[in-house]
Design an enzyme around this catalytic site. Structure first.
Site, PDB file in Angstrom:
ATOM      1  N   GLY A 182       0.840  -1.197   0.000  1.00 27.76           N
ATOM      2  CA  GLY A 182       0.000   0.000   0.000  1.00 27.76           C
ATOM      3  C   GLY A 182       0.874   1.247   0.000  1.00 27.76           C
ATOM      4  O   GLY A 182       2.017   1.232  -0.489  1.00 27.76           O
ATOM      5  N   SER A 183       0.376   2.278   0.625  1.00 26.16           N
ATOM      6  CA  SER A 183       1.064   3.578   0.554  1.00 26.16           C
ATOM      7  C   SER A 183       2.378   3.603   1.306  1.00 26.16           C
ATOM      8  O   SER A 183       3.148   4.546   1.172  1.00 26.16           O
ATOM      9  CB  SER A 183       0.140   4.658   1.107  1.00 26.16           C
ATOM     10  OG  SER A 183      -1.045   4.667   0.347  1.00 26.16           O
ATOM     11  N   THR A 184       2.636   2.562   2.144  1.00 26.66           N
ATOM     12  CA  THR A 184       3.934   2.558   2.822  1.00 26.66           C
ATOM     13  C   THR A 184       5.064   2.435   1.815  1.00 26.66           C
ATOM     14  O   THR A 184       6.224   2.632   2.137  1.00 26.66           O
ATOM     15  CB  THR A 184       4.029   1.390   3.830  1.00 26.66           C
ATOM     16  OG1 THR A 184       3.862   0.160   3.120  1.00 26.66           O
ATOM     17  CG2 THR A 184       2.977   1.505   4.904  1.00 26.66           C
ATOM     18  N   PHE A 185       4.694   2.096   0.581  1.00 29.58           N
ATOM     19  CA  PHE A 185       5.704   1.945  -0.473  1.00 29.58           C
ATOM     20  C   PHE A 185       6.172   3.312  -0.989  1.00 29.58           C
ATOM     21  O   PHE A 185       7.222   3.432  -1.593  1.00 29.58           O
ATOM     22  CB  PHE A 185       5.085   1.135  -1.614  1.00 29.58           C
ATOM     23  CG  PHE A 185       6.072   0.423  -2.494  1.00 29.58           C
ATOM     24  CD1 PHE A 185       7.068  -0.387  -1.954  1.00 29.58           C
ATOM     25  CD2 PHE A 185       6.000   0.544  -3.875  1.00 29.58           C
ATOM     26  CE1 PHE A 185       7.958  -1.054  -2.772  1.00 29.58           C
ATOM     27  CE2 PHE A 185       6.889  -0.126  -4.695  1.00 29.58           C
ATOM     28  CZ  PHE A 185       7.876  -0.928  -4.147  1.00 29.58           C
ATOM     29  N   LYS A 186       5.358   4.321  -0.735  1.00 38.15           N
ATOM     30  CA  LYS A 186       5.594   5.630  -1.363  1.00 38.15           C
ATOM     31  C   LYS A 186       6.926   6.270  -0.977  1.00 38.15           C
ATOM     32  O   LYS A 186       7.625   6.804  -1.836  1.00 38.15           O
ATOM     33  CB  LYS A 186       4.425   6.581  -1.052  1.00 38.15           C
ATOM     34  CG  LYS A 186       3.170   6.207  -1.834  1.00 38.15           C
ATOM     35  CD  LYS A 186       1.967   7.004  -1.381  1.00 38.15           C
ATOM     36  CE  LYS A 186       0.715   6.564  -2.135  1.00 38.15           C
ATOM     37  NZ  LYS A 186      -0.509   7.112  -1.526  1.00 38.15           N
TER      38      LYS A 186
END
Lengths: 371, 650
Positions: B328-332
């Site tokens: 999810g957005s933790t990849f950003k």
């Protein structure tokens, strides 16, 4: 006065047999102390057994042979009757019906047959001494076969062998024809040879029958059952070496590898701890006793005395030979104790009564000679 | 020869004398034969029989070493051994097993479960060994059996060492457990030439640290030469080479942090991995739900196994180690750093976010979380406010090859190398990966092709990529440590208990990466903004006494149809989004980096982030939250405490 009493006490006894007897009892007690794990229990109760047996011996030794002769037939009949009683009402112990409960105590009639049968046969032969014919040997053979059959049925192969042996030696000494003896020995050898090979044997008998006999003859075929005893006994003897491991030092003994170590397998204990030297000492003691017995046989003055003394001496030999043979693995395991060493009151009493008979026969000869 | 006999000295007398002399010869012959036999046994074959007697006498018995302990960073024991008495049966010495067990059952209670267990062991075991029928006998039971022992040949009471995990569920997925040595284990031991050292050992590490550090924990088996009697009972010891106890594992893990995490999760499922970024030491490693590893030691009974295996919550699944979730957005933040390092973006480059991204010439809309969009978005805002559109476009601009070149620096798509067995590699997708993944004839060629759209979703941590919580925590730790990567490890030091010497697990960096400090500064600053005003996790920042950087994330469990709207309330609990939060603190000198995943927890800021905050508070400041979100957590804590006290009695 005291001296007189002492003489009265000592007179019936044969000094040679007495000394050898006491020596063997000493060896036995020393071995039992070790086999009994340094407990005096076995030693003490064997002492009591010995005291009782000694009294019996003294009593028998002090009887004149004539009286012995007169009880031969009743004793034999009583013995057979008791064997029938065992067959019908006997107590079963360890899978065999050997004991008869007579209220006060339990008796083992097969044991008394070891004495009663040779007495009976010797008496019978003595009675027909004037003209021993084949018919007499046949009657004797039947007299022999009856108790042996009952004892085999119990089943007690060891005692049966001893009883049959004692009877056979009476017949042999009474002059059983070599024409019969030699074929009997040959048949025995051939039949053993025959059953030892399963292929040969199974053509005639069932496999299991052959195997049962083979296990009896060669215990190593059953290493966890009957063979176990022999194997462990053989190891004990072999590991003893020339001088033995020393008294109380036998590992086979004290780690419980030897079964029946105070009774039938006591020789393994002795041999492990005292080695070949000890064995030779023991055999020497036995040979001395046996030679004394044969000497009494030779010089007995009645046929009854000759036959009985010879049979008793040879029964003693059979005891010793079969026991040491089975423990050292050259004979099948049959329940035969090592005479005067193995723990057990019954066999001790029987053996000493035998000694008493020998002493009586010897003394009677002497009395005739000198009296 | 002229003695007067009744028979006289005629022919018969001579005959008789000959027969007696023959008997004398028979005696001498018989005894001569015996002497020959004795000579053979006692002289010629003496050596052979001597050896036989000795081997009869001497048995070689292994002395099983004590298995090493496992303690946490503060020395709290997580796995230990205790002695207990067991009722053991030797099947080969018992004629009628069923009857014996029935008889024993009249003396002490034997549960059907114990009986089943025994027969199961019997089926697996070799002969000639005793097998436990009932373990942990009470004093009363011991007395009862001992009194009647003579009736039961082949039945004995034995003292055995038992392994116990006092923290039960709490440590199941990190400590693992030991179990009875199986045929497979035996083959393995044989292949590794370790059979001798395992003589007498009944159990072996099956999972977790117990398995990974089996060689350290097992110790060296000693040898005892014992004199045995004919029934095999040892009489006395002749010679003894003592065993060497297994080494003690000192973990970097802090069981109190783990315990707090467990309480904070309550009944929720998920995983939490916390790492010390400066060393790679694992501070907490939790997978929820756990299971009681003690059940597995002597073979789990089928009912318990069924329960664990059939549970929809899959307690046996090690989510932290093997659970693969879209990040999810933790990849950003990692995408952002990639863009900076590889020159695809400058920090100030901004986009106007219409609320969606569409590929050129396509009507398919990659939607942003925020309907209508975030307006003008630069890199800082893209992380702090978690703008999807920014990353759709970035991923499109970078292309999959650039992403695949950069992301392995953070350990994405490969095992972290943690000291636990069975780690998943995660999926860092590439065209080759996709072709391989869909190579089965079941799939059509179109499904195997790599599309431009595939990379777009990857930009926001959705699509094909999937990583374990451990990988996320590891990546966060690398970020916190400015790119210097350490291999994560649960064990900090190994203690040799006989010499009390320690061997430290080497914290040498696995990779340095050499990111530009200014780029790192931008990303970290933006991650700090996540918990700042306007950040997605601003809600957890109340009373923050240290600097903290984080990133929320939400991983879709089921795809949402074009035009449909995700609604947590109407979606089944098991189909709700997974909630992610990664964080490290303090930002200047990070002491802890962690990844929290709450399965079906919904929006990352709502469930995962508060857990992370409390863990960091506790770890850095020693603050333990008063309020425990679920009653169950409390029970677990007191149970664990109770079992620790119990152990002290043992």
């Amino acid at each position: 006065m005291i001296k007189h009493l002492w003489l009265r006490l000592i007179r019936p006894l044969d000094p040679w047999l007495l000394i050898i007897l006491l020596a063997l009892i000493c060896v036995g007690q020393i071995t039992l102390y070790s086999a009994g794990e340094r407990s005096f229990d076995r030693v003490e109760s064997q002492m009591i057994n010995f005291a009782v047996a000694f009294a019996c011996m003294w009593f028998v030794a002090s009887q004149p042979p004539q009286r012995l002769m007169s009880v031969a037939l009743p004793l034999y009949l009583l013995g057979v009757a008791l064997l029938v009683g065992v067959f019908l009402f006997g107590d079963v112990s360890k899978g065999a019906r050997r004991w008869l409960n007579i209220g006060v105590t339990r008796i083992q009639p097969s044991e008394m047959m070891k004495i009663a049968l040779p007495m009976m046969l010797a008496w019978y032969m003595h009675k027909h001494e004037a003209m021993l014919r084949v018919r007499d040997f046949l009657v004797a053979a039947i007299l022999l076969a009856i108790p042996v059959a009952f004892v085999l049925k119990q089943p007690d192969l060891g005692t049966a062998i001893l009883i049959a042996g004692s009877g056979f030696f009476v017949l042999y000494l009474a002059g059983l024809s070599w024409k019969l003896i030699v074929p009997m020995i040959l048949v025995g050898i051939v039949s053993i040879w025959f059953v030892m090979d399963l292929g040969r044997c199974s053509q005639v008998f069932h496999d299991y029958q052959c195997q049962r006999v083979q296990t009896l003859l060669d215990p190593s075929t059953d290493p966890l059952g009957k063979g176990y005893h022999t194997i462990q006994g053989t190891i004990a003897i072999g590991s003893g070496g020339v001088t033995g491991k020393g008294w109380l030092q036998g590992t086979q003994t004290h780690l419980d590898y030897i079964p029946e170590k105070t009774t039938d397998f006591v020789f393994a204990v002795y041999s492990e701890e005292f080695g070949l030297v000890g064995n030779l000492v023991l055999l020497t003691l036995y040979v001395l006793a046996l030679m004394r017995g044969l000497s009494i046989t030779m010089h007995a003055n009645t046929l009854f005395g000759k036959l009985l003394a010879g049979a008793i001496t040879m029964t003693f030999f059979t005891y010793a030979f079969v026991n040491m043979g089975m423990v050292s693995g050259i004979l099948p395991v049959v329940g035969v104790p090592l005479p005067l060493i193995s723990y057990g009151g019954t066999s001790l009493v029987t053996l000493l009564i035998g000694f008493g008979l020998l002493m009586s026969i010897r003394r009677h000869r002497a009395m005739i000679k000198f009296g | 020869m002229n003695r007067p006999t009744l028979k006289g000295s005629g022919q018969d007398g001579v005959q008789f004398q000959i027969r007696v002399i023959l008997l004398a010869f028979l005696i001498l012959l018989g005894f001569g034969g015996l002497i020959a036999r004795f000579t053979l046994l006692q002289v010629s074959r003496h050596d052979y029989y001597h050896t036989q007697a000795e081997s009869n006498r001497i048995g070689i018995a292994p002395v099983v070493p004590n298995r090493g302990l496992i303690v946490d960073r503060n020395g709290i024991v997580l796995a230990h051994n205790y002695t207990a008495y067991t009722l053991e049966l030797r099947p080969d010495k018992i004629e009628d097993l069923e009857a014996t067990i029935a008889e024993l059952g009249k003396i002490i209670p034997i549960l059907p479960k114990e009986k089943r267990q025994f027969y199961k062991l019997k089926a697996e075991s070799k002969n000639f060994e005793t097998l436990p029928l009932k373990i942990r006998l009470t004093d009363e039971e011991i007395a009862k059996v001992a009194a009647q022992n003579y009736r039961f040949p082949g039945v004995e009471i034995k003292a055995r060492l038992f392994r116990e995990y006092p923290y039960k569920e709490l440590t199941s997925h990190v400590i693992g457990y030991i179990g009875r040595i199986s045929q497979t284990d035996e083959d393995q031991l044989a292949a590794e030439n370790k059979v001798a050292n395992y003589r007498g050992t009944s159990h072996i590490g099956k999972n977790g640290l117990e398995q990974f550090y089996e060689n350290e924990l097992h110790g060296t088996t000693g040898v005892e030469e014992v004199e045995t009697d004919s029934s095999g009972r040892a009489i006395r010891v002749l010679h003894r080479t003592p065993s060497i106890s297994g080494n003690t594992l000192h973990l970097s893990l802090d069981i109190r942090v783990q315990q707090l995490a467990d309480e904070l999760f309550g009944d929720r499922r998920g995983a939490l991995v916390a790492i010390d970024p400066a060393t790679g030491g694992v501070l907490a490693f939790l997978s929820k739900p756990g299971f009681d590893p003690n059940l597995f030691i002597d073979g789990i009974d089928s009912q318990s196994w069924q329960e664990l295996n059939d549970s929809p919550f899959r307690p046996l699944n090690n989510r932290a180690l093997r659970g693969m979730y879209p990040p999810g957005s933790t990849f950003k933040p990692f995408m952002a750093l990639a863009a900076l390092e590889m020159g695809y973006r400058r920090p100030g480059d901004a986009i106007a976010d219409p609320g969606f991204f569409a590929l050129p010439g396509s009507s398919h809309r990659f939607r942003d979380d925020k309907p209508g969009g975030h307006g003008l978005v630069d890199m800082y805002k893209s992380i702090a406010a978690s703008c999807d559109t920014y990353y759709y476009r970035l991923a499109f601009d970078m292309g999959i090859d650039a992403i695949d070149r950069f992301m392995p620096k953070f350990g994405f798509g490969s095992q972290t190398g943690i000291d636990l067995p069975g780690e998943a590699t995660g999926i860092l997708p590439s065209p080759a990966w996709k072709r391989n993944r869909f190579s089965s004839p079941r799939f059509k060629e179109e499904q195997r092709k790599w599309y431009l759209g595939d990379v777009v979703s990857i930009g926001i941590g959705q699509g094909y990529n999937a990583y374990t919580p451990l990988q996320l925590a590891n990546a966060t730790a690398i970020m916190a440590n400015n790119g210097v990567a350490f291999q994560p490890h649960v064990v900090d030091r190994i203690e040799d208990v006989s010499t009390h010497t320690f061997r430290k697990i080497d914290p040498a960096p696995a990779a340095r990466n050499n990111f530009k400090p200014e780029n790192l500064e931008v990303v970290k600053h933006a991650m700090q903004g996540v918990v700042g005003p306007g950040g997605t996790a601003f809600g957890i920042s109340g009373g923050l006494e240290y600097t903290m950087a984080g990133k929320t994330g939400t991983a879709q469990v089921v795809g949402i149809k074009q035009g449909a709207k995700y609604n947590a309330a109407t979606t089944k609990e098991m189909h709700r989004d997974h909630s992610w939060f990664i964080a490290f603190a303090p930002v200047e000198q990070p002491k802890i980096a962690l990844a929290v995943l709450v399965e079906n927890g919904g929006f990352g800021a709502a469930t995962a982030a508060p857990i992370a905050r409390k863990i960091i508070d506790y770890y850095l400041l020693g603050k333990r939250p008063e309020i425990i979100p679920s009653g169950k957590g409390d029970a677990t804590a007191s149970e664990a405490k109770a079992s620790v006290e119990e152990n002290e009695h043992d």
